[in-house]
Design an enzyme around this catalytic site. Sequence first.
Site, PDB file in Angstrom:
ATOM      1  N   HIS A 162      18.165 -15.965   2.940  1.00 13.58           N
ATOM      2  CA  HIS A 162      18.182 -16.570   1.602  1.00 13.58           C
ATOM      3  C   HIS A 162      19.600 -16.720   1.032  1.00 13.58           C
ATOM      4  CE1 HIS A 162      18.535 -12.495  -0.011  1.00 13.58           C
ATOM      5  NE2 HIS A 162      18.886 -13.049  -1.150  1.00 13.58           N
ATOM      6  N   HIS A 191      23.034 -11.688   6.224  1.00 17.00           N
ATOM      7  CA  HIS A 191      23.791 -12.184   5.065  1.00 17.00           C
ATOM      8  C   HIS A 191      25.319 -12.136   5.282  1.00 17.00           C
ATOM      9  CE1 HIS A 191      19.907 -12.044   3.442  1.00 17.00           C
ATOM     10  NE2 HIS A 191      19.933 -10.872   2.860  1.00 17.00           N
TER      11      HIS A 191
HETATM   12  C1  BG6 Z   1      17.759  -8.859   0.772  1.00 12.93           C
HETATM   13  C2  BG6 Z   1      17.835  -7.393   1.111  1.00 12.93           C
HETATM   14  O1  BG6 Z   1      17.699  -9.629   1.947  1.00 12.93           O
HETATM   15  O2  BG6 Z   1      18.908  -9.228   0.032  1.00 12.93           O
HETATM   16  C3  BG6 Z   1      17.969  -6.567  -0.152  1.00 12.93           C
HETATM   17  O3  BG6 Z   1      16.659  -7.010   1.813  1.00 12.93           O
HETATM   18  C4  BG6 Z   1      19.134  -7.037  -0.983  1.00 12.93           C
HETATM   19  O4  BG6 Z   1      18.127  -5.183   0.161  1.00 12.93           O
HETATM   20  C5  BG6 Z   1      19.039  -8.550  -1.212  1.00 12.93           C
HETATM   21  O5  BG6 Z   1      19.092  -6.367  -2.234  1.00 12.93           O
HETATM   22  C6  BG6 Z   1      20.267  -9.089  -1.896  1.00 12.93           C
HETATM   23  O6  BG6 Z   1      20.035 -10.430  -2.241  1.00 12.93           O
HETATM   24  P1  BG6 Z   1      20.516 -11.028  -3.635  1.00 12.93           P
HETATM   25  O7  BG6 Z   1      20.135 -12.469  -3.567  1.00 12.93           O
HETATM   26  O8  BG6 Z   1      19.801 -10.256  -4.700  1.00 12.93           O
HETATM   27  O9  BG6 Z   1      21.978 -10.806  -3.659  1.00 12.93           O
END
Ligand code: BG6
Length: 511
Positions: free
Chosen positions: A201, A263
Amino acid sequence: MAQDIEHKTIAHGERAPACSMVIFGAGGDLTKRLLIPALYNLARTNLLPEKFSLVGVDRLDMSDEDFRAQIDAALRAFANDKHYAQKLDEERWTALLSQITYLSGDFADLETFTRLGAKLDGIDKAQGKSGNVLFYLAVASRFFGPVVDQLGKAGLVTETQDRWRRVVVEKPFGHDVESAKALNAQLRKSLSEQQIYRMDHFLGKETVQNIMMMRFANTIFEPLWNRDHIDHIQITVAETVGVERRAGFYETTGAMRDMVPNHLFQLLALTAMEPPASLSANAVRTEKTKVLTAVHPMNAATDSVRGQYGAGERAGQPLKAYRDEEGVAPASKTETYVAMKLTIDNWRWAGVPFYLRTGKSMALRNSEILIQFKRPPLSLFKDTATEELTPNSLLLKLQPDEGAALSFGAKIPGPAIHIGQVHMDFHYKDYFQNAPSTGYETLIYDCMIGDATLFQRSDAVIAGWEIVQPMLDYWADGDKAPLATYAAGSDGPQEADDLLGKEHRAWKKLV
Ligand code: BG6
């Protein structure tokens, strides 16, 4: 193995083609918090197909009305959040709700999938649709393989010239190199690579997509973007949240598997990749994979740090230690923080360290990429009040303060020659009106129009796991690898500072 069938792609900005979406794990948090609001935002902006239907699948026995009531309540609860339209467009929401149905069933039972197939056929017949379906696996990772097996057995992922069938797989995709390869092989028994949309994401975030625009839509940065001018790069994804109610997932996953091969490596790849030949999904993803495979095999003992948060405080409020969180084992060795140094073996980056860090329960929520340039080669100002020049830096601010800042030296007004650091600061909000978004809109829409650019290809996923495997092996080896502690609400463990300190560098402060 399933064969690729070419389907017409739709231009960005046009309504997506008629299709159904099936969410496995429809009763879960992801569906309520992100997927349904994203679908609502797509409906509101006229991007959702005119002929659309959503089937939620989960184990709980529920009627269509119960399911609709559940998601209606959830959407209304979040309606004032910045992610969603401030005021619910009742007409659109009611129209979308009427396209939503529910099917209860066991994911392990083929009969669930046979019923699903019959239901989809019925909906298509009633709506006059040709049978395009997007299956979204919003389930725990252990179900990815089995659900796709069942979809295959039930004939639900067979494509024809007239209909596409695509599967979105959430993360984590495997838990090491071997399991990721095995999962790929399992999915490929029923699906072609082209049908698999591996979700990360972070790629739905505008500021993450903007890394490519910064680099390749401007001429002023790219000539400097290499080992001749850059001293090192820091990639930070710091979170203030702790483990929350996710101990069941997090205890066996940890910060590395949760954040790094996905990520953080997406950020690394976008920052370090060569310019792609075009914006096609394959051209972009090939360059990303190339740079990940050029990462030098790391020495986990010297180049990585794992940490876990102890008790601490933020703004005077006490914060719990990880081991005191609900559902966490009292002697848990799960890491909530990781830092590492990577180097890349190619002409552009040889000798330039990339320092990456991510952690939970830290001082500040902040995701950013710091490009630290080299010092000027000649200290013209050595006999002045300014003893040492601060090198230039470019900061790509991903969230929550979205933008970019360039810092450089300027003369402090006055009779003495004294140089101060100044910043050119760009804030997204000053220029662009941000549409309310969960970040999933782009990704769901891209999947519907058949653009896989923002999804992970299998070779990049494997390359990511290969980079982290030495750390996973080292940490798995009993007590050999130290587990550092850091106070909740801080910038991370001392050991992470030492990782840079021994190379005469320092992390950018979080606060
Ligand atoms: C998710 C993780 O993929 O990404 C989480 O499983 C994390 O642990 C999150 O908190 C962070 O995403 P964002 O969009 O809130 O920065």
